[in-house]
Write a protein that holds these residues in place. Sequence first.
Motif, short mmCIF file in Angstrom:
data_model
loop_
_atom_site.label_atom_id
_atom_site.label_comp_id
_atom_site.label_asym_id
_atom_site.label_seq_id
_atom_site.Cartn_x
_atom_site.Cartn_y
_atom_site.Cartn_z
N SER A 48 0.84 -1.20 0.00
CA SER A 48 0.00 0.00 0.00
C SER A 48 0.87 1.24 0.00
CB SER A 48 -0.91 0.02 1.23
OG SER A 48 -1.66 1.22 1.23
N ILE A 50 -0.47 3.85 1.35
CA ILE A 50 -1.20 4.62 2.37
C ILE A 50 -0.81 4.13 3.76
CG2 ILE A 50 -3.52 5.19 3.22
CD1 ILE A 50 -4.46 4.66 0.26
N GLU A 53 -3.37 2.17 5.88
CA GLU A 53 -3.64 0.80 5.40
C GLU A 53 -2.55 -0.16 5.85
OE1 GLU A 53 -6.29 1.79 1.41
OE2 GLU A 53 -4.33 0.81 1.17
#
Length: 138
Positions: A48, A50, A53
């Motif tokens: 990911s 992010i 996440e």
Amino acid sequence: MKLQIINGPNLNLLGTREKNIYGDQKFDSYFVDLKAKYKDLELSFFQSNIEGEIIDKIQETGFDYDGIIINAAAYTHTSVGIGDAIRSVTTPVVEVHISNTYSREEFRHKSFLSAHVRGVILGFGFKSYDLAIESFLD
Ligand code: DQA
């Protein structure tokens, strides 16, 4: 044995990104090789870009998997949150890096993860992940 590999930001671009540092193989194709090499293990892979996440995945797998192998990429050098997530789970975590971060810019010398992991393997290219897996087999 269940092992979770977690890759952080921009590692989806391996094979394309800064090939002089990270090589020209895509992680997906390397992961196929890895699964063939370690047939008896249950290997899962998550990537990911992010931060939240990545934290969610550590929390999700961090109580019943046998090990987590994490390359948090740039978040290694910035993320108190990922470091705290590693401290909060019971599954042992191994930090890996493809490149030798100590031979690079100074900002890459600091890791917010290292103090909370079982060990760190870096600088061996993709083989850093093989070595991390081996560390769980002993
Ligand atoms: C990296 C090293 C980090 O400094 C960098 O931000 C990455 C990859 C490595 O695997 O060598 O994205 O974690």
